[in-house]
Scaffold this motif. Structure first.
Motif, PDB file in Angstrom:
ATOM      1  N   ALA A 249       0.831  -1.206   0.000  1.00 15.64           N
ATOM      2  CA  ALA A 249       0.000   0.000   0.000  1.00 15.64           C
ATOM      3  C   ALA A 249       0.863   1.253   0.000  1.00 15.64           C
ATOM      4  CB  ALA A 249      -0.929  -0.009   1.212  1.00 15.64           C
ATOM      5  N   LEU A 250       1.918   1.249   0.802  1.00 21.86           N
ATOM      6  CA  LEU A 250       2.836   2.395   0.828  1.00 21.86           C
ATOM      7  C   LEU A 250       3.520   2.570  -0.522  1.00 21.86           C
ATOM      8  CD1 LEU A 250       4.410   1.828   4.356  1.00 21.86           C
ATOM      9  CD2 LEU A 250       2.879   3.696   3.699  1.00 21.86           C
ATOM     10  N   LEU A 251       3.854   1.451  -1.172  1.00 24.51           N
ATOM     11  CA  LEU A 251       4.458   1.522  -2.505  1.00 24.51           C
ATOM     12  C   LEU A 251       3.465   2.088  -3.517  1.00 24.51           C
ATOM     13  CD1 LEU A 251       6.955   0.874  -4.208  1.00 24.51           C
ATOM     14  CD2 LEU A 251       5.992  -1.409  -4.613  1.00 24.51           C
ATOM     15  N   THR A 252       2.196   1.696  -3.393  1.00 21.00           N
ATOM     16  CA  THR A 252       1.149   2.238  -4.268  1.00 21.00           C
ATOM     17  C   THR A 252       1.073   3.753  -4.139  1.00 21.00           C
ATOM     18  OG1 THR A 252      -0.193   0.215  -4.161  1.00 21.00           O
ATOM     19  CG2 THR A 252      -1.341   2.258  -4.713  1.00 21.00           C
ATOM     20  N   MET A 253       1.087   4.242  -2.906  1.00 18.26           N
ATOM     21  CA  MET A 253       1.024   5.683  -2.665  1.00 18.26           C
ATOM     22  C   MET A 253       2.260   6.389  -3.208  1.00 18.26           C
ATOM     23  SD  MET A 253      -0.533   5.512   1.222  1.00 18.26           S
ATOM     24  CE  MET A 253      -0.627   7.273   1.494  1.00 18.26           C
ATOM     25  N   LEU A 254       3.413   5.784  -3.020  1.00 15.08           N
ATOM     26  CA  LEU A 254       4.659   6.406  -3.471  1.00 15.08           C
ATOM     27  C   LEU A 254       4.703   6.508  -4.994  1.00 15.08           C
ATOM     28  CD1 LEU A 254       7.476   7.514  -2.837  1.00 15.08           C
ATOM     29  CD2 LEU A 254       8.331   5.158  -2.878  1.00 15.08           C
ATOM     30  N   ILE A 255       4.355   5.412  -5.675  1.00 14.53           N
ATOM     31  CA  ILE A 255       4.359   5.415  -7.144  1.00 14.53           C
ATOM     32  C   ILE A 255       3.334   6.410  -7.674  1.00 14.53           C
ATOM     33  CG2 ILE A 255       3.799   4.031  -9.188  1.00 14.53           C
ATOM     34  CD1 ILE A 255       4.945   1.605  -7.706  1.00 14.53           C
ATOM     35  N   GLY A 256       2.124   6.334  -7.139  1.00 18.11           N
ATOM     36  CA  GLY A 256       1.067   7.216  -7.612  1.00 18.11           C
ATOM     37  C   GLY A 256       1.356   8.678  -7.375  1.00 18.11           C
ATOM     38  N   ALA A 257       1.835   9.003  -6.165  1.00 20.12           N
ATOM     39  CA  ALA A 257       2.133  10.400  -5.833  1.00 20.12           C
ATOM     40  C   ALA A 257       3.279  10.930  -6.688  1.00 20.12           C
ATOM     41  CB  ALA A 257       2.477  10.514  -4.351  1.00 20.12           C
ATOM     42  N   SER A 258       4.256  10.099  -7.006  1.00 20.91           N
ATOM     43  CA  SER A 258       5.382  10.527  -7.846  1.00 20.91           C
ATOM     44  C   SER A 258       4.907  10.868  -9.254  1.00 20.91           C
ATOM     45  CB  SER A 258       6.439   9.421  -7.903  1.00 20.91           C
ATOM     46  OG  SER A 258       6.947   9.141  -6.617  1.00 20.91           O
ATOM     47  N   ILE A 259       4.032  10.007  -9.803  1.00 22.25           N
ATOM     48  CA  ILE A 259       3.513  10.259 -11.153  1.00 22.25           C
ATOM     49  C   ILE A 259       2.648  11.517 -11.166  1.00 22.25           C
ATOM     50  CG2 ILE A 259       1.988   9.367 -12.952  1.00 22.25           C
ATOM     51  CD1 ILE A 259       2.895   6.551 -12.117  1.00 22.25           C
ATOM     52  N   LEU A 260       1.728  11.604 -10.208  1.00 18.06           N
ATOM     53  CA  LEU A 260       0.818  12.754 -10.164  1.00 18.06           C
ATOM     54  C   LEU A 260       1.586  14.053  -9.934  1.00 18.06           C
ATOM     55  CD1 LEU A 260      -2.087  13.857 -10.106  1.00 18.06           C
ATOM     56  CD2 LEU A 260      -2.126  13.391  -7.653  1.00 18.06           C
ATOM     57  N   GLY A 261       2.490  14.046  -8.952  1.00 18.37           N
ATOM     58  CA  GLY A 261       3.255  15.250  -8.653  1.00 18.37           C
ATOM     59  C   GLY A 261       4.133  15.673  -9.814  1.00 18.37           C
ATOM     60  N   GLY A 262       4.800  14.705 -10.452  1.00 21.15           N
ATOM     61  CA  GLY A 262       5.666  15.027 -11.588  1.00 21.15           C
ATOM     62  C   GLY A 262       4.880  15.620 -12.749  1.00 21.15           C
ATOM     63  N   ALA A 263       3.705  15.032 -13.042  1.00 19.77           N
ATOM     64  CA  ALA A 263       2.887  15.528 -14.154  1.00 19.77           C
ATOM     65  C   ALA A 263       2.354  16.930 -13.868  1.00 19.77           C
ATOM     66  CB  ALA A 263       1.734  14.562 -14.412  1.00 19.77           C
ATOM     67  N   LEU A 264       1.932  17.177 -12.640  1.00 13.07           N
ATOM     68  CA  LEU A 264       1.414  18.501 -12.282  1.00 13.07           C
ATOM     69  C   LEU A 264       2.523  19.555 -12.313  1.00 13.07           C
ATOM     70  CD1 LEU A 264      -1.023  17.567  -9.366  1.00 13.07           C
ATOM     71  CD2 LEU A 264      -1.645  18.338 -11.653  1.00 13.07           C
ATOM     72  N   LEU A 265       3.731  19.183 -11.880  1.00 14.38           N
ATOM     73  CA  LEU A 265       4.861  20.105 -11.965  1.00 14.38           C
ATOM     74  C   LEU A 265       5.199  20.417 -13.415  1.00 14.38           C
ATOM     75  CD1 LEU A 265       7.281  18.790  -9.190  1.00 14.38           C
ATOM     76  CD2 LEU A 265       6.242  21.069  -9.306  1.00 14.38           C
ATOM     77  N   TRP A 266       5.117  19.406 -14.259  1.00 20.37           N
ATOM     78  CA  TRP A 266       5.428  19.578 -15.679  1.00 20.37           C
ATOM     79  C   TRP A 266       4.464  20.567 -16.325  1.00 20.37           C
ATOM     80  CZ3 TRP A 266       2.828  17.118 -20.103  1.00 20.37           C
ATOM     81  CH2 TRP A 266       3.511  17.334 -21.310  1.00 20.37           C
ATOM     82  N   ARG A 267       3.196  20.536 -15.901  1.00 21.99           N
ATOM     83  CA  ARG A 267       2.222  21.485 -16.428  1.00 21.99           C
ATOM     84  C   ARG A 267       2.144  22.778 -15.612  1.00 21.99           C
ATOM     85  NH1 ARG A 267      -3.377  18.397 -18.258  1.00 21.99           N
ATOM     86  NH2 ARG A 267      -2.490  17.258 -20.036  1.00 21.99           N
ATOM     87  N   SER A 268       2.946  22.888 -14.575  1.00 22.07           N
ATOM     88  CA  SER A 268       2.912  24.048 -13.667  1.00 22.07           C
ATOM     89  C   SER A 268       1.536  24.201 -13.033  1.00 22.07           C
ATOM     90  CB  SER A 268       3.291  25.338 -14.430  1.00 22.07           C
ATOM     91  OG  SER A 268       4.580  25.222 -14.972  1.00 22.07           O
ATOM     92  N   TRP A 269       0.923  23.057 -12.694  1.00 21.94           N
ATOM     93  CA  TRP A 269      -0.404  23.050 -12.087  1.00 21.94           C
ATOM     94  C   TRP A 269      -0.356  22.796 -10.583  1.00 21.94           C
ATOM     95  CZ3 TRP A 269      -4.641  20.172 -15.399  1.00 21.94           C
ATOM     96  CH2 TRP A 269      -4.854  20.896 -16.581  1.00 21.94           C
ATOM     97  N   LEU A 270       0.817  22.644 -10.012  1.00 21.40           N
ATOM     98  CA  LEU A 270       0.914  22.300  -8.599  1.00 21.40           C
ATOM     99  C   LEU A 270       0.824  23.573  -7.761  1.00 21.40           C
ATOM    100  CD1 LEU A 270       1.264  19.538  -7.208  1.00 21.40           C
ATOM    101  CD2 LEU A 270       3.668  20.100  -6.885  1.00 21.40           C
ATOM    102  N   PRO A 271      -0.221  23.721  -6.946  1.00 18.04           N
ATOM    103  CA  PRO A 271      -0.363  24.941  -6.128  1.00 18.04           C
ATOM    104  C   PRO A 271       0.779  25.087  -5.124  1.00 18.04           C
ATOM    105  CG  PRO A 271      -2.412  23.664  -6.181  1.00 18.04           C
ATOM    106  CD  PRO A 271      -1.344  22.794  -6.770  1.00 18.04           C
TER     107      PRO A 271
END
Length: 455
Positions: A249-271
């Protein structure tokens, strides 16, 4: 020409809005209760076979509040459709890979030693599919999708409160089970908290999978009350997953958060405020997370990881002898018994194969495995399509669902994932992803028409 277009566009939009049809209060109530109840497991197993359940099989025909909710939702849908007289403009979303997978599960019963176990498995899956189809095709308005997402928030908050309550009891709760009518709460002997899901692994995996879309909802939602609830669920869910001490479960959160955070940073959408939120999460979870690392990574895990190795070897022997058609869904533990009795495995722990992919191959054959993988990748396609739409609200949520699926697929490599809660929550979230996919696609089509015909 412009005058003609100005008449066409409102008519087109009006027809789509009529076709959508917002959920009634009764539909919302039934849907909310049905989904919210899944991890609480307020259910009953008919024709229960205890000896099979002890070895990891779905050992009964599950009847729950979700079952009754579906029996309410579909007739209401038919009545609503008949009374409004609208026609659906777009083709229904059937989730073809899901139907193919269900077909392979059903046909595997012909190879099963105990066919009723296949029926139990299929009955569980069909309820999941019924929920998926309803969400994908009936939930058509943005506010209804947001309502469904808030139900997921309610699930995480409810389960987190139960986990925190058990954690507050300390060591005296270790190995204990507390029954409150149909609700059963438990803590494992080693202190891992299972909440209402009997298993700490199930509790952790369900919370981790729901955590990602709730994080995305927190990042994109503007309504104050809903935003605060989503933020609270994000923080509470993080700590609750850590308390289950479930590495997958912790690995699921880590993988998912890395993908989501990276994509949002790439689009400059991270508040900007997310930095403070991350610091708050780290502060809240640092002590229990350090305990997980000590007990489950650096310390002795009581052979949990090692025990999966011989089960995988058993699975490979089963697959070698019957690779195409399998041994029947729900029958893995029976088919593997004769192999487990061999001298090389006789002294090892015996249970259903602890890998969803190997288990699916053993039970439904190679083509069943392919259809299951197609099911998962098709679900990810819904989320990725929503992300590509660049919808300010649903784009991050779609990506979060896809990322959560990828993280859960990693966890599936070392766990069974055949329980009612895991299956039905998975298919519910896929249904929400399909509803988001449909909505964002419609928005894109409307925008394209405006660009093409606009003044």
């Amino acid at each position: 020409m412009s005058a003609m277009v100005s008449c066409i566009k409102p008519d087109y939009i009006a027809r789509e809005q009529v076709a959508a049809g917002s959920l009634s209060w009764l539909e919302r109530s039934a849907l909310a209760v049905g989904i919210w109840e899944i991890p609480l497991q307020l259910d009953k197993y008919l024709f229960f076979r205890e000896e099979d359940s002890l070895l990891g099989a779905v050992a009964g025909a599950n009847v729950s509040l979700l079952t009754f909710a579906l029996l309410v939702l579909y007739p209401l849908w038919v009545i609503q459709s008949a009374s409004s007289g609208f026609r659906i403009r777009h083709q229904p979303i059937f989730g073809i890979p899901m139907l193919i997978y269900l077909a392979f599960v059903a046909f595997s019963g012909f190879a099963a030693e105990v066919p009723i176990l296949t029926f139990f498995d299929l009955f569980n899956l069909l309820q999941g599919y019924g929920l998926f189809f309803y969400l994908a095709n009936r939930v058509r308005e943005r506010r209804d999708i947001l309502f469904c997402l808030m139900v997921l928030v309610a699930i995480v908050l409810t389960q987190s409160v139960l986990v925190f309550g058990l954690a507050s009891l300390g060591s005296r709760a270790y190995g204990q089970r507390y029954d409150f009518g149909p609700l059963s709460l438990s803590v494992w002997e080693d202190g891992r908290i299972a909440g209402s899901l009997v298993s700490a692994v199930l509790c952790g995996s369900v919370l981790a999978f729901l955590w990602l879309p709730i994080v995305a909802l927190t990042l994109s939602y503007k309504e104050k009350v809903g935003w605060w609830l989503a933020l609270l669920a994000t923080l509470a869910g993080t700590l609750a997953v850590i308390l289950t001490q479930t590495r997958g479960a912790l690995l699921t959160m880590l993988i998912g958060a890395s993908i989501l955070g990276g994509a949002l940073l790439w689009r400059s959408w991270l508040p900007r405020w997310t930095v403070y939120s991350i610091l708050a999460v780290m502060l809240v979870g640092i002590v229990p997370f350090a305990k997980v690392v000590q007990d489950r990574v650096l310390g002795d895990d009581s052979g949990s990881a090692e025990s999966r190795t011989h089960l995988s070897l058993l699975a490979l022997e089963l697959i070698r002898d019957r690779p195409l058609f399998g041994y029947g869904s729900g029958n893995c533990h029976l088919a593997a018994q004769s192999y487990a009795d061999q001298s090389s495995y006789r002294g090892e722990w015996y249970y259903t194969i602890h890998s969803k992919y190997l288990l699916t191959w053993v039970e439904t054959g190679f083509f069943g495995l392919v259809s299951f993988l197609a099911l998962l990748f098709n679900a990810m396609r819904y989320g990725i399509s929503a992300w590509l739409s660049r919808d300010p609200l649903f784009s991050p949520i779609g990506l979060a669902i896809a990322a959560g699926l990828l993280g859960s697929m990693t966890h599936m490599a070392v766990d069974i994932f055949n329980s009612r809660a895991q299956v039905q929550i998975l298919w519910a979230v896929i249904g929400i992803a399909a509803a988001i996919y449909r909505t964002t696609r419609l928005s894109t089509e409307l925008s394209s028409r405006e660009l093409l015909y606009g003044e």
